[in-house]
Motif scaffolding. Structure first.
Motif, short mmCIF file in Angstrom:
data_model
loop_
_atom_site.label_atom_id
_atom_site.label_comp_id
_atom_site.label_asym_id
_atom_site.label_seq_id
_atom_site.Cartn_x
_atom_site.Cartn_y
_atom_site.Cartn_z
N LEU A 64 0.83 -1.21 0.00
CA LEU A 64 0.00 0.00 0.00
C LEU A 64 0.86 1.26 0.00
CD1 LEU A 64 -2.83 -1.04 2.47
CD2 LEU A 64 -2.99 -0.79 -0.01
N LEU A 67 2.15 1.73 -3.43
CA LEU A 67 1.06 2.19 -4.29
C LEU A 67 0.85 3.70 -4.15
CD1 LEU A 67 -1.15 1.17 -6.24
CD2 LEU A 67 -2.65 0.93 -4.26
N GLY A 70 3.65 5.38 -5.82
CA GLY A 70 3.48 5.22 -7.27
C GLY A 70 2.50 6.23 -7.84
#
Length: 198
Positions: A64, A67, A70
């Protein structure tokens, strides 16, 4: 509390909070902050097994955090693409003479993107011990003894993460099976990802 220097920052083995090295009391291989010292000493007197020095972050919470980072980097890369190319690279496909310019533009974007990602990782890990994604998830990257990661090691860790990714993400998946939740890049750079809050 913010320590005077990140180079002498350590983390309390009980609560996980950052403190300057001079503030922490050493009990064997554990460093304990003033706020936790009395309760920790009481645990020792009662024969209660002390808590583990660090709580390692597992695969999914790290996923997470990656993510979130990202998404942040995707937004930056999208702005970069628009700025360098002006529009979609597909417009170059209509005119073969412009194909060389398109390839040059894409190569430049890739180099700048790698530099931005490396700077992002190096700055946040070296300065604060965590990227914004890791901060959001309550994680921190540290050395095995709980000391902070310096800028050089943070930069090396970024490039080691590329290696973790290009082998079909196997380097990342390793974190789910290692006792200390280390991914390949953690093993290469001798780092650990720990939880600093429950």
């Amino acid at each position: 509390m913010s320590p005077a220097s990140t180079s002498d920052t350590r983390f309390c083995s009980e609560c996980g909070q950052p403190r300057s090295a001079g503030e922490l009391a050493r009990f064997g291989d554990r460093l304990i902050c003033p706020a936790c010292k009395d309760s920790y000493a009481q645990k020792l007197r009662e024969g209660v097994a002390p808590a583990t020095a660090m709580v390692y972050a597992g695969f999914w919470i790290r996923f997470l955090a990656v993510l979130i980072d990202g998404i942040i980097l995707f937004v930056v890369d999208s702005i970069l693409n628009f700025t360098v190319l002006g529009t979609s690279p597909a417009r170059f496909a209509t005119n073969p003479a412009d194909m060389g310019a398109a390839m040059s533009g894409l190569g430049l974007i890739w180099l700048i993107s790698v530099a931005i990602q490396c700077a992002y990782e190096t700055y946040f890990i070296g300065k604060m011990g965590a990227t914004p994604g890791k901060m959001a998830m309550g994680l921190k990257v540290v050395r095995p003894d709980g000391s902070p990661v310096d800028y050089g090691r943070a930069a090396g860790r970024y490039f080691a993460k590329i290696l973790s990714g290009i082998i079909l993400l196997t380097g990342y998946i390793m974190a789910g099976f290692d006792a200390q939740k280390r991914a390949l890049h953690d093993m290469i750079c001798d780092t650990r990802v720990i939880k600093i809050r429950a």
